[in-house]
Design a protein around this motif. Structure first.
Motif, mmCIF file in Angstrom:
data_model
loop_
_atom_site.group_PDB
_atom_site.id
_atom_site.type_symbol
_atom_site.label_atom_id
_atom_site.label_comp_id
_atom_site.label_asym_id
_atom_site.label_seq_id
_atom_site.Cartn_x
_atom_site.Cartn_y
_atom_site.Cartn_z
ATOM 1 N N GLY A 39 -6.833 1.591 -15.474
ATOM 2 C CA GLY A 39 -7.973 2.502 -15.580
ATOM 3 C C GLY A 39 -8.796 2.225 -16.821
ATOM 4 O O GLY A 39 -8.566 1.275 -17.568
ATOM 5 N N SER A 40 -9.776 3.090 -17.068
ATOM 6 C CA SER A 40 -10.750 2.855 -18.135
ATOM 7 C C SER A 40 -10.500 3.651 -19.413
ATOM 8 O O SER A 40 -11.109 3.366 -20.444
ATOM 9 N N GLU A 41 -9.601 4.660 -19.384
ATOM 10 C CA GLU A 41 -9.396 5.455 -20.591
ATOM 11 C C GLU A 41 -8.541 4.704 -21.604
ATOM 12 O O GLU A 41 -7.889 3.705 -21.288
ATOM 13 N N GLU A 42 -8.525 5.204 -22.831
ATOM 14 C CA GLU A 42 -7.772 4.555 -23.904
ATOM 15 C C GLU A 42 -6.275 4.765 -23.714
ATOM 16 O O GLU A 42 -5.810 5.868 -23.457
ATOM 17 N N PRO B 120 -5.971 15.974 -7.931
ATOM 18 C CA PRO B 120 -5.929 15.293 -6.634
ATOM 19 C C PRO B 120 -7.265 15.330 -5.900
ATOM 20 O O PRO B 120 -7.562 14.416 -5.119
ATOM 21 N N LEU B 121 -8.060 16.380 -6.107
ATOM 22 C CA LEU B 121 -9.356 16.473 -5.448
ATOM 23 C C LEU B 121 -10.262 15.313 -5.845
ATOM 24 O O LEU B 121 -11.076 14.834 -5.044
ATOM 25 N N PHE B 122 -10.107 14.834 -7.073
ATOM 26 C CA PHE B 122 -10.857 13.671 -7.539
ATOM 27 C C PHE B 122 -10.100 12.378 -7.287
ATOM 28 O O PHE B 122 -10.661 11.393 -6.795
ATOM 29 N N TRP B 123 -8.785 12.389 -7.604
ATOM 30 C CA TRP B 123 -8.018 11.155 -7.627
ATOM 31 C C TRP B 123 -7.671 10.627 -6.233
ATOM 32 O O TRP B 123 -7.779 9.422 -5.982
ATOM 33 N N GLN B 124 -7.272 11.482 -5.306
ATOM 34 C CA GLN B 124 -6.807 10.987 -4.013
ATOM 35 C C GLN B 124 -7.895 10.255 -3.214
ATOM 36 O O GLN B 124 -7.630 9.197 -2.648
ATOM 37 N N PRO B 125 -9.120 10.776 -3.130
ATOM 38 C CA PRO B 125 -10.156 9.993 -2.434
ATOM 39 C C PRO B 125 -10.392 8.629 -3.090
ATOM 40 O O PRO B 125 -10.548 7.620 -2.399
ATOM 41 N N LEU B 126 -10.413 8.607 -4.434
ATOM 42 C CA LEU B 126 -10.599 7.339 -5.143
ATOM 43 C C LEU B 126 -9.439 6.397 -4.881
ATOM 44 O O LEU B 126 -9.632 5.193 -4.623
ATOM 45 N N LEU B 127 -8.222 6.934 -4.927
ATOM 46 C CA LEU B 127 -7.030 6.114 -4.705
ATOM 47 C C LEU B 127 -6.977 5.572 -3.288
ATOM 48 O O LEU B 127 -6.825 4.358 -3.086
ATOM 49 N N GLN B 128 -7.096 6.460 -2.303
ATOM 50 C CA GLN B 128 -6.896 6.057 -0.908
ATOM 51 C C GLN B 128 -8.057 5.229 -0.354
ATOM 52 O O GLN B 128 -7.827 4.315 0.456
ATOM 53 N N LEU B 129 -9.278 5.517 -0.780
ATOM 54 C CA LEU B 129 -10.442 4.852 -0.200
ATOM 55 C C LEU B 129 -10.921 3.631 -0.976
ATOM 56 O O LEU B 129 -11.532 2.732 -0.394
ATOM 57 N N VAL B 130 -10.642 3.595 -2.265
ATOM 58 C CA VAL B 130 -11.149 2.494 -3.086
ATOM 59 C C VAL B 130 -10.021 1.629 -3.632
ATOM 60 O O VAL B 130 -9.901 0.442 -3.300
ATOM 61 N N ILE B 131 -9.165 2.215 -4.446
ATOM 62 C CA ILE B 131 -8.133 1.435 -5.136
ATOM 63 C C ILE B 131 -7.164 0.782 -4.153
ATOM 64 O O ILE B 131 -6.875 -0.422 -4.260
ATOM 65 N N LEU B 132 -6.689 1.550 -3.173
ATOM 66 C CA LEU B 132 -5.701 1.006 -2.247
ATOM 67 C C LEU B 132 -6.303 0.141 -1.148
ATOM 68 O O LEU B 132 -5.577 -0.387 -0.298
ATOM 69 N N ARG C 165 0.828 -1.211 0.000
ATOM 70 C CA ARG C 165 0.000 0.000 0.000
ATOM 71 C C ARG C 165 0.859 1.257 0.000
ATOM 72 O O ARG C 165 0.598 2.200 -0.753
ATOM 73 N N ARG C 166 1.892 1.289 0.845
ATOM 74 C CA ARG C 166 2.766 2.469 0.902
ATOM 75 C C ARG C 166 3.461 2.684 -0.444
ATOM 76 O O ARG C 166 3.565 3.816 -0.926
ATOM 77 N N TYR C 167 3.937 1.596 -1.024
ATOM 78 C CA TYR C 167 4.630 1.708 -2.308
ATOM 79 C C TYR C 167 3.672 2.182 -3.409
ATOM 80 O O TYR C 167 3.985 3.107 -4.161
ATOM 81 N N LEU C 168 2.518 1.556 -3.505
ATOM 82 C CA LEU C 168 1.549 1.918 -4.540
ATOM 83 C C LEU C 168 1.012 3.335 -4.342
ATOM 84 O O LEU C 168 0.747 4.045 -5.316
ATOM 85 N N SER C 169 0.862 3.746 -3.096
ATOM 86 C CA SER C 169 0.385 5.107 -2.826
ATOM 87 C C SER C 169 1.385 6.134 -3.338
ATOM 88 O O SER C 169 1.012 7.137 -3.962
ATOM 89 N N GLU C 170 2.675 5.887 -3.085
ATOM 90 C CA GLU C 170 3.709 6.806 -3.581
ATOM 91 C C GLU C 170 3.716 6.825 -5.106
ATOM 92 O O GLU C 170 3.760 7.894 -5.732
ATOM 93 N N PHE C 171 3.664 5.655 -5.705
ATOM 94 C CA PHE C 171 3.714 5.531 -7.156
ATOM 95 C C PHE C 171 2.493 6.184 -7.813
ATOM 96 O O PHE C 171 2.616 7.018 -8.715
#
Length: 357
Positions: free
Chosen positions: A271-274, A66-78, A49-55
């Motif tokens: 992710g989902s984008e091309e 970050p306003l969109f990405w960090q909540p998604l990253l920290q609460l869902v993806i990680l 988790r620490r490694y992936l969070s930094e990456f």
């Protein structure tokens, strides 16, 4: 890898004409720093988790707000990804040294380069390595190198093809490290070497050696590069795709293979984008369905075998090919610490050090 105190003690001395109570100062040296992507220290959930969070928090890698990405990253993806990534690393972990293969190989590359340069440059050059993410961190090794007397540092990102998400972010970390040093060394960075003759030659020799050990010639050679969102090319002008294509073209020309026998693909989509296409996992299945039952695959963008090659290619992508009707799948290892690769790295280093040595 030496620590700062060992490197300082090895070359410390007193300045000429300095007063008797002046502290020892290391003799002036030149530093060469190899840098690779990075590695988690272990495969457990929190290490991953620490490694992936930094990456994944690096704006060069994921440029969403970050306003969109960090909540998604920290609460869902990680909450989930460390488990799957940890399992992938576990399958290729170097248990003898309790570390990832990437760390093992990068250390070996560093040791071999140090020995090659020491043959005629002696202790005047300090060679070390760092990681963009994880340990050993860029800042810790740059500070140690400067403390050892390096008044000039050549920073060498081990990425043949330039991308903002690889070469640029590695250089960012280097420049940030310099900002924290009071007495800054002079600095140079190594440019991408995607078309360097010795790089193409080393790739070609690895293919020829692999083919020589096979009882029949593969129907296709797949060159699989790490992926990148397509808009990085379209909107930001990232040269990565063009440089990957140039590497594959020059490799094919050096091998003398027909155009249709060498395939360019991209892996590791997130992710989902091309992303850049064709996707490796889909293209190998298409090749199998088209009757190409025996393929060889290599990863020219990676200087060292890692989870993307030893797990993703050798397991996930291989499974896609075999499931689609393929019969034989041969993975050609990265250049790693082979003599041809080390000769190339040494040649580039010596060229970039001109005027310093």
């Amino acid at each position: 890898m030496l620590d700062a105190s060992q490197m300082t003690e090895a070359g410390a001395g007193r300045l000429a004409h300095a007063p008797g109570d002046h502290p020892p100062v290391p003799r002036a040296k030149i530093g060469v720093m190899l840098v690779n992507l990075g590695t988690p220290p272990a495969t457990d959930y929190w290490s991953m988790r620490r490694y992936l969070s930094e990456f994944l928090s690096d704006r060069r890698v994921i440029d969403y707000s970050p306003l969109f990405w960090q909540p998604l990253l920290q609460l869902v993806i990680l909450s989930k990804r460390p488990f799957s990534s940890g399992k992938a690393y576990e399958s290729i972990w170097n248990r003898e040294r309790d570390e990832s293969p990437l760390l093992t190989i990068t250390r070996e590359q560093t040791e071999k380069l140090r020995a090659r340069l020491a043959a005629d440059l002696g202790e005047g050059v300090v060679v070390d390595f760092c990681m963009r993410y994880g340990e050993p961190s860029t800042i810790s090794r740059v500070k140690a190198m400067q403390a050892a007397g390096a008044e000039k540092i050549l920073f060498f990102p081990l990425y043949p093809q330039y991308a903002g998400a690889t070469t640029a972010t590695a250089n960012d970390a280097f420049f940030r490290a310099l900002m924290e040093i009071e007495w800054q060394p002079a600095a140079r960075t190594v440019p991408p070497y995607y078309a360097h003759p010795l790089y193409i030659e080393a790739l070609a020799k690895s293919v020829e050696a692999a083919y020589a050990g096979m009882d029949r010639r593969p129907d296709a050679l797949v060159t699989s590069y790490h992926g990148l969102p397509k808009r990085y090319l379209v909107e930001k002008g990232d040269p990565y795709h063009c440089q990957c294509a140039a590497t594959t073209r020059r490799l094919r020309e050096r091998l003398g293979f027909p155009t249709e026998e060498v395939v360019l693909t991209f892996q590791s989509r997130f992710g989902s984008e091309e992303w850049l296409q064709p996707y490796t996992v889909e293209e190998v299945a298409r090749l199998a369905k088209a009757g190409k039952t025996h393929i060889a695959i290599m990863a020219p963008a990676f200087s060292s075998d890692c989870v993307e090659t030893l797990e993703e290619i050798s397991e996930e992508i291989k499974e896609s090919f075999l499931h689609a009707g393929g019969e034989r799948f041969d993975y050609i290892p990265c250049l790693n610490a082979s003599e041809d690769h080390m000769a190339m790295i040494e040649a580039i280093v010596r060229n970039e050090l001109q005027g310093w040595i």
